[in-house]
Scaffold this motif. Structure first.
Motif, PDB file in Angstrom:
ATOM      1  N   VAL A  62     -96.804   4.543  36.163  1.00 29.79           N
ATOM      2  CA  VAL A  62     -96.198   5.172  34.982  1.00 29.79           C
ATOM      3  C   VAL A  62     -95.093   6.128  35.410  1.00 29.79           C
ATOM      4  CG1 VAL A  62     -96.656   6.784  33.079  1.00 29.79           C
ATOM      5  CG2 VAL A  62     -98.263   4.933  33.558  1.00 29.79           C
ATOM      6  N   GLY A  63     -95.345   6.929  36.457  1.00 30.81           N
ATOM      7  CA  GLY A  63     -94.328   7.855  36.959  1.00 30.81           C
ATOM      8  C   GLY A  63     -94.874   9.247  37.171  1.00 30.81           C
ATOM      9  N   ALA A  64     -94.317   9.934  38.133  1.00 24.53           N
ATOM     10  CA  ALA A  64     -94.765  11.292  38.455  1.00 24.53           C
ATOM     11  C   ALA A  64     -94.407  12.255  37.333  1.00 24.53           C
ATOM     12  CB  ALA A  64     -94.107  11.748  39.760  1.00 24.53           C
ATOM     13  N   GLY A  65     -95.290  13.222  37.108  1.00 25.04           N
ATOM     14  CA  GLY A  65     -95.025  14.255  36.116  1.00 25.04           C
ATOM     15  C   GLY A  65     -95.187  13.809  34.682  1.00 25.04           C
ATOM     16  N   LEU A  66     -95.855  12.649  34.474  1.00 24.20           N
ATOM     17  CA  LEU A  66     -96.052  12.124  33.123  1.00 24.20           C
ATOM     18  C   LEU A  66     -97.548  11.982  32.866  1.00 24.20           C
ATOM     19  CD1 LEU A  66     -93.279   9.372  33.319  1.00 24.20           C
ATOM     20  CD2 LEU A  66     -93.109  11.610  32.192  1.00 24.20           C
ATOM     21  N   TYR A 113     -94.831  20.622  16.838  1.00 24.53           N
ATOM     22  CA  TYR A 113     -95.390  20.306  18.146  1.00 24.53           C
ATOM     23  C   TYR A 113     -94.423  19.298  18.765  1.00 24.53           C
ATOM     24  CZ  TYR A 113     -99.621  22.393  16.124  1.00 24.53           C
ATOM     25  OH  TYR A 113    -100.508  23.239  15.529  1.00 24.53           O
ATOM     26  N   GLY A 114     -93.397  19.836  19.381  1.00 22.56           N
ATOM     27  CA  GLY A 114     -92.269  19.013  19.804  1.00 22.56           C
ATOM     28  C   GLY A 114     -92.388  18.516  21.234  1.00 22.56           C
ATOM     29  N   MET A 115     -92.412  17.194  21.385  1.00 25.11           N
ATOM     30  CA  MET A 115     -92.427  16.610  22.730  1.00 25.11           C
ATOM     31  C   MET A 115     -91.021  16.681  23.330  1.00 25.11           C
ATOM     32  SD  MET A 115     -93.478  12.772  23.986  1.00 25.11           S
ATOM     33  CE  MET A 115     -95.153  12.941  23.427  1.00 25.11           C
ATOM     34  N   VAL A 116     -90.925  17.223  24.531  1.00 22.01           N
ATOM     35  CA  VAL A 116     -89.633  17.342  25.200  1.00 22.01           C
ATOM     36  C   VAL A 116     -89.730  16.777  26.616  1.00 22.01           C
ATOM     37  CG1 VAL A 116     -88.967  19.367  23.852  1.00 22.01           C
ATOM     38  CG2 VAL A 116     -90.130  19.673  26.028  1.00 22.01           C
ATOM     39  N   HIS A 117     -88.565  16.476  27.175  1.00 21.40           N
ATOM     40  CA  HIS A 117     -88.494  15.937  28.538  1.00 21.40           C
ATOM     41  C   HIS A 117     -87.492  16.748  29.343  1.00 21.40           C
ATOM     42  CE1 HIS A 117     -90.158  12.572  26.251  1.00 21.40           C
ATOM     43  NE2 HIS A 117     -90.648  12.130  27.383  1.00 21.40           N
ATOM     44  N   ARG A 118     -87.885  17.127  30.536  1.00 16.67           N
ATOM     45  CA  ARG A 118     -86.996  17.864  31.428  1.00 16.67           C
ATOM     46  C   ARG A 118     -87.101  17.288  32.831  1.00 16.67           C
ATOM     47  NH1 ARG A 118     -88.163  24.136  29.428  1.00 16.67           N
ATOM     48  NH2 ARG A 118     -87.721  23.726  27.212  1.00 16.67           N
ATOM     49  N   HIS A 119     -85.963  17.201  33.480  1.00 18.63           N
ATOM     50  CA  HIS A 119     -85.957  16.667  34.852  1.00 18.63           C
ATOM     51  C   HIS A 119     -86.423  17.748  35.821  1.00 18.63           C
ATOM     52  CE1 HIS A 119     -84.996  14.555  38.455  1.00 18.63           C
ATOM     53  NE2 HIS A 119     -84.147  15.488  38.830  1.00 18.63           N
ATOM     54  N   GLU A 120     -87.588  17.519  36.388  1.00 17.77           N
ATOM     55  CA  GLU A 120     -88.122  18.408  37.421  1.00 17.77           C
ATOM     56  C   GLU A 120     -88.110  17.659  38.751  1.00 17.77           C
ATOM     57  OE1 GLU A 120     -88.833  21.441  37.051  1.00 17.77           O
ATOM     58  OE2 GLU A 120     -89.404  21.823  34.977  1.00 17.77           O
ATOM     59  N   LYS A 121     -87.749  18.338  39.813  1.00 16.82           N
ATOM     60  CA  LYS A 121     -87.755  17.708  41.126  1.00 16.82           C
ATOM     61  C   LYS A 121     -89.186  17.347  41.514  1.00 16.82           C
ATOM     62  CE  LYS A 121     -83.557  20.011  42.721  1.00 16.82           C
ATOM     63  NZ  LYS A 121     -82.942  20.934  43.708  1.00 16.82           N
ATOM     64  N   SER A 122     -89.331  16.215  42.185  1.00 17.76           N
ATOM     65  CA  SER A 122     -90.671  15.719  42.507  1.00 17.76           C
ATOM     66  C   SER A 122     -91.458  16.707  43.351  1.00 17.76           C
ATOM     67  CB  SER A 122     -90.578  14.366  43.228  1.00 17.76           C
ATOM     68  OG  SER A 122     -89.812  14.486  44.418  1.00 17.76           O
ATOM     69  N   GLY A 123     -90.750  17.503  44.163  1.00 20.86           N
ATOM     70  CA  GLY A 123     -91.444  18.437  45.047  1.00 20.86           C
ATOM     71  C   GLY A 123     -92.121  19.589  44.328  1.00 20.86           C
ATOM     72  N   VAL A 124     -91.754  19.849  43.054  1.00 19.68           N
ATOM     73  CA  VAL A 124     -92.346  20.984  42.336  1.00 19.68           C
ATOM     74  C   VAL A 124     -93.361  20.543  41.286  1.00 19.68           C
ATOM     75  CG1 VAL A 124     -90.305  22.393  42.693  1.00 19.68           C
ATOM     76  CG2 VAL A 124     -90.526  21.088  40.566  1.00 19.68           C
ATOM     77  N   LEU A 125     -93.524  19.235  41.087  1.00 13.41           N
ATOM     78  CA  LEU A 125     -94.507  18.744  40.112  1.00 13.41           C
ATOM     79  C   LEU A 125     -95.904  19.137  40.570  1.00 13.41           C
ATOM     80  CD1 LEU A 125     -93.057  15.168  39.480  1.00 13.41           C
ATOM     81  CD2 LEU A 125     -92.793  17.195  38.036  1.00 13.41           C
ATOM     82  N   HIS A 126     -96.732  19.600  39.621  1.00 12.16           N
ATOM     83  CA  HIS A 126     -98.049  20.104  39.997  1.00 12.16           C
ATOM     84  C   HIS A 126     -99.000  19.982  38.811  1.00 12.16           C
ATOM     85  CE1 HIS A 126    -101.001  22.586  42.127  1.00 12.16           C
ATOM     86  NE2 HIS A 126    -101.149  23.289  41.021  1.00 12.16           N
ATOM     87  N   LEU A 183    -100.801  19.659  35.471  1.00 14.20           N
ATOM     88  CA  LEU A 183    -100.250  19.946  34.147  1.00 14.20           C
ATOM     89  C   LEU A 183     -99.323  21.154  34.161  1.00 14.20           C
ATOM     90  CD1 LEU A 183    -103.402  19.519  31.850  1.00 14.20           C
ATOM     91  CD2 LEU A 183    -101.605  17.837  32.311  1.00 14.20           C
ATOM     92  N   PHE A 184     -99.273  21.876  35.277  1.00 14.74           N
ATOM     93  CA  PHE A 184     -98.464  23.088  35.336  1.00 14.74           C
ATOM     94  C   PHE A 184     -96.974  22.786  35.371  1.00 14.74           C
ATOM     95  CE2 PHE A 184    -102.065  25.615  37.567  1.00 14.74           C
ATOM     96  CZ  PHE A 184    -102.690  25.801  36.342  1.00 14.74           C
ATOM     97  N   ARG A 185     -96.581  21.707  35.993  1.00 17.07           N
ATOM     98  CA  ARG A 185     -95.157  21.364  36.093  1.00 17.07           C
ATOM     99  C   ARG A 185     -95.043  19.864  35.898  1.00 17.07           C
ATOM    100  NH1 ARG A 185     -91.585  24.922  38.874  1.00 17.07           N
ATOM    101  NH2 ARG A 185     -89.489  24.557  38.050  1.00 17.07           N
ATOM    102  N   VAL A 186     -94.588  19.455  34.723  1.00 18.80           N
ATOM    103  CA  VAL A 186     -94.505  18.034  34.367  1.00 18.80           C
ATOM    104  C   VAL A 186     -93.106  17.727  33.837  1.00 18.80           C
ATOM    105  CG1 VAL A 186     -96.963  17.689  33.898  1.00 18.80           C
ATOM    106  CG2 VAL A 186     -95.489  18.611  32.104  1.00 18.80           C
ATOM    107  N   ARG A 187     -92.844  16.454  33.629  1.00 13.46           N
ATOM    108  CA  ARG A 187     -91.530  16.045  33.124  1.00 13.46           C
ATOM    109  C   ARG A 187     -91.559  15.778  31.618  1.00 13.46           C
ATOM    110  NH1 ARG A 187     -90.335  12.349  38.486  1.00 13.46           N
ATOM    111  NH2 ARG A 187     -89.256  13.988  39.648  1.00 13.46           N
ATOM    112  N   GLU A 188     -92.744  15.570  31.069  1.00 16.44           N
ATOM    113  CA  GLU A 188     -92.897  15.411  29.630  1.00 16.44           C
ATOM    114  C   GLU A 188     -93.972  16.373  29.156  1.00 16.44           C
ATOM    115  OE1 GLU A 188     -93.431  11.446  27.396  1.00 16.44           O
ATOM    116  OE2 GLU A 188     -95.450  12.333  27.390  1.00 16.44           O
TER     117      GLU A 188
END
Length: 609
Positions: free
Chosen positions: A232-236, A331-344, A346-351
Motif C-alpha cells: 500500500v505504501g509507507a505512512g498510509l 473531519y478532513g482527510m489531508v495528505h502531506r509529503h513526509e520523508k520516509s526517514g521521519v515516518l513513525h 501513527l505519529f508521522r504519516v502521509r495521510e
C-alpha cells in the motif's frame, strides 16, 4: 555551590573558556552543573562529543557529520564500520558506553581553538563529512573543540572538562540521510541522553523502558487497531475493525459537542486546482509538502489542509455581520509529503484526518472566540487526563502578509490569553506561513510533551480570496479567519492516547467495551442475549467462546484491554446476573442484568466535553 560549566548572556550560552573574550561579560549569568535546561544543553552537547571520541577510539576510521543536543538528549551522525564491514547496531552500544566512561574518568580538559575557515578546510581535507559541515558554515572564524585524541568542528558550547560527563546512557541506533536529504548517503545515528546526577538518569531510563511497553505500534498490533502494508505504501495507515470502531466513537463524541457549540458540519473536496493553492499561498510556501497531478492538462493539488474548502463554503453566499461568527468544522482527510526517514507509526504519516474547524468573525470577535476555543480544548484534555501548556508562535521567515497585519494578529492572541489569566510561552518564528498561532502542548503519563491542538489568527487568506461580509453600515468588510484543531489529527492523537493510557482506553471510545465469557455451551444463549441488549445501547461487545480454557479466554480479553469482562456460569444464568470484572477500578462484583446495563450506560456518559 555547584561548579560553573558555562555562562548566559541574553539567550546565548557561552562556555567558560570563551567568556573572557566577551565585551559584555559583566552581564553574564553563571550556568551551574545541575539539571536546569541550560546546563543540560551544555552537558548533552559535550556528551555527544564524548561518544564520538569513544567511537573513534574503537573504530579509528570513523568520520563524523553533526552531533547536537536535542530536547531530551543528544545524537551524532557518523560513518563507521566494524571489521566485517557491518554498520554499528544496538549490540555495539555497551562497548561504546564502556569506553565513554573510561574517557570521562580521564578528566580531560575540553579545549576550544579558533581558525580561519580555509585553515580548517585544509586540516580536514581528507574528511568528506567535515567538508559537508564546512559548507554549512559562513565564511570567517571556525571553532574546533578537542578532548584527548578527538577533535571536531563545533560552535559549542561545551563543559570545561570531561569529568562533568559521568551520567549518560546511549538509547538507540537509527539511520539518518546526510543532511536530511533522501538522495544522499545513509549515515549511522546514535541517540543518547545525559544528566548531572545518577538519580535523574535512572528515572529517565525507567521512563524509556516504560515507553517501550507503551509503544503505540506494539499496542496497535496487540489490540488489532491498525496496520501498515508495504504494498500500500509507507505512512498510509490501514484501520482494522477495532481501530475503525475506536475512530468512529471518538468522531461521534466530538461531532455531538461541536453541534452543541454551534459549529456547522461542512466538507470540501480532497483535490483542488493548483490555481486555488496559488491564491492561498500554499503553492509558493508549502509546495514541497504537497502532492500534485494533472487532469485534462490542468494541474491539481491534493489538499494538505482544509482551509480553502472552508473559505469556499463561506463564499457560497452573501454574509452579514449578523451571521458572524460562522463556525465550520470537518473531519478532513489531508495528505502531506513526509520523508520516509521521519515516518513513525501513527505519529508521522502521509495521510491523516484533522479535527479541523474555521471560524469566520469580525476583528472585534477574535478574543471571545479564542477564549471559547480554549475552553473547548480544556474540556477535552481533562476528559482524557492530559495536562497542557500553551505557546504563541510568531511570524516565520517564510510568510505571507504585511508585518503590520502579523502584529495585529499576534497581539490579538496575546490579549486573549493575558486578559483571561492564561500563562504561555513564545516560539519566535514558529507560526504558520499565513498567521501566528497558539500551540497546545499536552503532557502524557510519562511526562512527555506532544504538540496537538492549534489556534491560528489569519487576516491573509480572507484578503487573498477577497471574501467579505456586509457590516451595519451596509459596507463590505473583510472577516478574520480563525484556524482551529484540538486533537490535531485523529491518527496522532490515537497514538498519543494509546501510550498515555497504556492501551487502557476510556470506556466511551474503547473498540470493544464488554467481553462476554460464557463458561460452557449451556451459557451461550444467555451470552448472546446480553450482547443483543448491549448492542441496543450502542455498546460494542464480543463473546469469547473459543474452545479454550476459561482462564485463557479471560487473559485474551485482558490482553485486548477490554474495559469490562463478564463471566457467565450456571449461577448467572439461573439468577439472571453477571459476574463483572472492571479493569479500570480493578474490582469484581455481581450484578443483576438491569444493574449491569445501567452501569454500562453510566460508563458511556463519562464524557465531559
Amino acid at each position: 555551590m555547584s561548579d560553573i560549566i558555562a555562562y548566559k548572556i541574553g539567550n546565548e550560552i557561552i562556555d567558560t573558556q570563551s567568556i573572557d573574550a566577551r565585551a559584555d561579560k559583566a552581564s553574564a549569568t553563571p550556568i551551574y552543573f545541575d539539571n536546569s535546561d541550560d546546563a543540560l544543553e551544555v552537558i548533552r552537547h559535550s556528551c555527544a562529543h564524548l561518544m564520538a571520541e569513544a567511537i573513534t577510539a574503537l573504530y579509528p576510521d570513523a568520520k563524523f557529520f553533526v552531533g547536537p543536543a536535542i530536547e531530551d538528549g543528544f545524537y551524532y551522525d557518523f560513518r563507521a564500520s566494524k571489521e566485517n564491514g557491518e554498520k554499528l547496531g544496538e549490540a555495539d552500544l555497551d562497548a561504546i558506553e564502556k569506553k565513554m566512561k573510561a574517557l570521562a574518568e580521564a578528566k580531560n580538559d575540553i579545549v576550544k581553538s579558533v581558525f580561519s575557515k580555509a585553515e580548517v578546510a585544509d586540516k580536514f581535507k581528507d574528511d568528506d563529512l567535515k567538508q559537508e559541515v564546512l559548507k554549512r558554515i559562513p565564511d570567517g572564524e571556525v571553532s574546533i573543540y578537542s578532548q584527548g585524541e578527538f577533535c571536531d568542528i563545533c560552535r559549542g558550547p561545551h563543559v570545561p572538562n570531561s569529568k562533568f560527563l559521568r551520567f549518560f546512557k546511549l538509547t538507540r541506533v537509527a539511520g539518518a540521510y546526510l543532511g536530511g536529504d533522501e538522495s544522499r548517503e545513509m549515515l549511522t545515528r546514535i541517540y543518547g541522553t545525559a544528566y548531572a546526577d545518577k538519580e535523574s538518569l535512572k528515572e529517565h531510563i525507567r521512563i524509556i523502558e516504560e515507553a517501550k511497553k507503551r509503544d503505540h505500534r506494539k499496542l496497535g498490533s496487540e489490540m488489532r487497531l491498525f496496520t501498515f502494508d508495504e504494498q500500500v505504501g509507507a505512512g498510509l495507515p490501514i484501520w482494522l475493525p477495532a481501530g475503525a470502531r475506536l475512530r468512529a466513537k471518538l468522531e461521534k463524541a466530538l461531532f455531538k459537542t461541536h453541534r452543541k457549540r454551534r459549529y456547522e458540519p461542512v466538507r470540501g473536496p480532497e483535490l483542488l486546482k493548483a490555481d486555488a493553492w496559488k491564491t492561498s499561498g500554499h503553492y509558493a510556501n508549502y509546495k514541497e509538502n504537497m502532492y500534485f497531478t494533472r487532469i485534462d492538462d490542468v494541474e491539481y493539488g491534493i489538499k494538505p489542509m482544509n482551509c480553502v474548502g472552508h473559505i469556499k463554503v463561506y463564499a457560497s453566499e452573501i454574509r452579514s455581520y449578523r451571521d458572524l461568527p460562522l463556525k465550520f468544522f470537518e473531519y478532513g482527510m489531508v495528505h502531506r509529503h513526509e520523508k520516509s526517514g521521519v515516518l513513525h507509526g501513527l505519529f508521522r504519516v502521509r495521510e491523516f484526518t484533522q479535527d479541523d474547524a474555521h471560524i469566520f468573525c469580525t476583528p472585534a470577535q477574535i478574543k471571545e472566540n479564542v477564549i471559547e476555543i480554549l475552553g473547548f480544548v480544556d474540556s477535552i484534555m481533562k476528559t482524557f487526563g492530559f495536562s497542557y501548556e500553551m505557546e504563541i508562535s510568531t511570524k516565520p521567515a517564510k510568510a505571507i502578509g504585511d508585518d503590520e497585519v502579523w502584529e495585529v494578529a499576534t497581539n490579538a492572541l496575546k490579549q486573549a490569553l493575558d486578559e483571561n489569566g492564561f500563562s504561555y510561552g513564545i516560539d519566535e518564528g514558529g507560526g504558520a506561513f499565513y498567521g501566528p498561532k497558539i500551540d497546545i502542548k499536552i503532557t502524557d503519563a510519562l511526562k512527555r510533551k506532544w504538540q496537538c491542538g492549534t489556534v491560528q489568527v489569519d487576516f491573509n487568506l480572507p484578503e487573498r480570496f477577497e471574501i467579505s461580509y456586509i457590516d451595519e453600515n451596509n459596507e463590505k468588510k473583510r472577516p478574520v479567519m480563525l484556524h482551529r484543531a484540538i486533537l490535531g489529527s485523529f491518527e496522532r492523537f490515537v497514538g498519543i492516547l494509546l501510550e498515555h493510557t497504556a492501551g487502557e482506553l476510556p470506556f466511551f471510545i474503547a473498540p470493544t467495551q464488554v467481553a462476554i465469557v460464557p463458561i460452557g455451551e449451556a451459557h451461550q444463549e444467555y451470552a448472546k442475549e446480553l450482547a443483543s441488549l448491549l448492542s441496543e445501547l450502542e455498546i460494542d461487545s464480543e463473546i469469547y467462546n473459543k474452545n479454550e480454557t476459561l482462564n485463557k479466554r479471560i487473559r485474551t480479553a485482558e490482553k485486548a484491554k477490554v474495559p469490562l469482562i463478564i463471566v457467565l456460569g450456571d449461577n448467572e444464568v439461573a439468577n439472571r446476573k453477571v459476574a463483572l470484572r472492571d479493569r479500570t477500578s480493578r474490582s469484581q462484583s455481581e450484578l443483576s442484568v438491569d444493574e449491569f446495563l445501567n452501569f454500562t450506560k453510566d460508563k458511556l456518559n463519562e464524557v465531559h466535553f
